[in-house]
Scaffold this motif. Structure first.
Motif: not given
Length: 557
Positions: A374-397
């Motif tokens: 999911v993260i590698e396919t995010l559109p460039k120059y977009s805005q990413l909002q992330i929810s808390n709990s598992s989502a933000i922790r996985y995104a950190q990796l």
């Protein structure tokens, strides 16, 4: 022009306009009718109607997060006001300007056993920067309180509460203003602050061979490129950035847990900084907090124009200035000293990132694999909002493209309001917005979709692992009914019917192939907001993540 007949309502509206408060989020009600009439029928205000007050406040917070200007929320009297509290607390700790305007009964009606007559004055006192308790009649004293509230929200970047009592009749209007409220000038400090006793701090910096810079939630473009390059050039400096830091350089370490999770006592001793410099908001990584609390730095300097939290019980100096001003002043006086601090840590991190790529390449479909894709396919120059709990922790990796701006409600780190905030942020910023969330956070804030202002290009990626997956990662997980019911909150719900009810396009995926196809269709849909719901294996996700950290342990550093 049509104005409310009640003079106090006129004063509030006119002062808001004079202070540049033009985004107004209104929740329908009766007691706030004078304010609703005045704001909604004035051409210089942009008004939004959000029925659920909790969602309304987070929606307002999202707009304020993006515009960096105060946004006002307006509600009726009684319990409606209390539903603002989660967003007020988030605004307080995230330093976001939010103006709560609540209609109230006159004081003579409070505590007499009438409906919706709770004690509203100072209800947010523990999580607000100013409280304006107004009296019923328009007056210069009330005007000064309203001015002070708005100015404090701007200067202290936080939530304020304006409580306004109105007596019936509430719906009467007039075509003329009966008030000319007093407008005060905002007393803003102009100029760049300098470091006091600069020579002492320059000496500490120059003599320290291990300097660690840790960046939490941070605004985009907060440091000049020259400052970033100078920090990257110091052999004695390691910069750790979180996903929400919006700070990028090839030599910065952007997955803290990937670096330090496998460390033993010997590694931690070698990594222990002499000087720790922090700036930005709250830190996600529990591991870096545990490390710095145990292996304390000799000096911890925090840079923030307003506040400094002693997160690691080691704070020695709060520099009340902008980080860019601090580093510009400091680095112009310091020298680069011989040290292997950066070289050693950089080498370890490089090996870990190779190991991460190898592990993700061979691992099966899971939360971790989904976040990578999911993260590698995010559109460039977009805005990413992330929810808390598992989502933000996985995104950190996972590495995120530097062109993408990242936001998360880390002030209180709650799951409530993440979707509402993301929608507000999409309204407050013209960039395409992608919101990544887990199933529990999404379901908890599903009223966020009861919103007529969702941009057509707003996209939700919902990772549904059948419950609160983070509790499987935390110590204490046991596969028992008590755990599954009261901690993990196991369920079999999906977003399909919610999407249909609220008119969002709905896509699904449950393996790598369907995910690839659905992502293409998902991003090609721009005529309607949409949801991509990805179903992952509940009982494998935590095993796969824990195995990842075990794999990193196999690296010989």
């Amino acid at each position: 022009m049509i104005y409310p007949k009640i003079a106090l309502a006129q004063s509030i509206i006119e002062i808001c306009l004079a202070k540049g408060i033009t985004n107004i989020i209104i929740s329908p009600g009766s007691r706030n009718a004078p304010l609703t009439i005045g704001f909604a029928q004035h051409p210089n205000f942009t008004c939004y109607s959000i029925a659920d007050e909790r969602c309304a406040a987070f929606f307002a917070l999202g707009i304020a997060q993006q515009t960096q200007k105060p946004t006002a929320v307006v509600c009726t009297s009684g319990s409606a006001l209390l539903n603002y509290y989660p967003a007020v607390a988030e605004a307080f700790y995230s330093q976001i300007p939010l103006i709560v305007i609540s209609a109230d009964r006159p004081q003579s009606k409070i505590d007499i056993g009438d409906g919706q007559t709770i004690r509203q004055e100072n209800v947010f006192i523990n999580h607000s920067v100013f409280n304006a308790n107004l009296t019923e009649e328009a007056s210069e004293e009330n005007d000064l309180k309203i001015n002070k509230a708005i100015e404090t929200s701007i200067l202290q970047k936080g939530p304020v509460h304006i409580n306004a009592p109105f007596e019936e009749p509430l719906y009467e209007t007039t075509d003329t203003l009966s008030v000319h409220p007093k407008i005060t000038a905002i007393e803003e400090t102009i100029g760049t602050k300098t470091i006091e006793n600069e020579a002492d701090f320059v000496s500490i910096w120059n003599n320290a061979k291990r300097k660690l810079i840790l960046v939490g939630v941070n605004e985009v473009n907060n440091l000049d490129e020259k400052v970033i390059e100078k920090l990257a050039a110091h052999q004695s400096v390691v910069v750790l950035t979180e996903t929400t830091s919006n700070l990028h350089h090839p030599s910065f370490i952007n997955s803290i847990d990937t670096l330090i999770t496998p460390f033993d006592d010997h590694d931690f001793n070698a990594f222990q900084p002499e000087v720790l410099v922090t700036f930005g908001g709250m830190i996600v990584s529990k591991r870096i907090k545990a490390f710095l609390r145990k292996y304390k730095p000799l000096h911890h300097w925090h840079i923030d124009t307003l506040r400094a939290y002693d997160t690691f019980n080691a704070l020695t100096k709060h520099f009340e200035m902008h980080p860019n001003d601090f580093f510009t002043g400091l680095l112009s006086k310091t020298k680069s000293i011989e040290s292997d601090y950066f070289a050693k840590i950089s080498k370890i991190y490089h090996l870990r990132t190779i190991k991460r790529a190898e592990y993700l390449e061979r691992t099966v479909f899971s939360d971790f694999k989904v976040f990578e894709k999911v993260i590698e396919t995010l559109p460039k120059y977009s805005q990413l909002q992330i929810s808390n709990s598992s989502a933000i922790r996985y995104a950190q990796l996972i590495d995120i493209d530097p062109s993408i701006e990242v936001f998360c409600n880390r002030g209180t780190s709650g799951i409530d309001g993440s979707t509402s905030t993301a929608i507000g942020a999409a309204v407050g910023n013209s960039k395409p917005t992608v919101f990544i969330t887990g199933d529990i956070g999404f379901l908890y804030d599903s009223n966020a979709l009861w919103n007529a202002y969702i941009p057509k290009n707003f996209k939700i990626i919902l990772v549904n692992n059948g419950g609160g997956g983070i509790f499987r990662i935390l110590p204490g997980h046991q596969e028992k009914p008590v755990f599954n019911t009261y901690f993990e909150t196991s369920h079999n719900l999906t977003a399909e019917h919610l999407a249909k009810m609220y008119g969002l396009k709905y896509f699904t995926a449950n393996d790598s192939k369907s995910l690839e196809i659905s992502l293409d269709n998902f991003y090609n849909e721009n005529e309607s907001p949409c949801i991509l719901e990805i179903f992952t294996p509940t009982h494998e996700n935590d095993v796969i993540l824990k195995e990842y950290f075990k794999e990193l342990n196999k690296i010989v550093s």
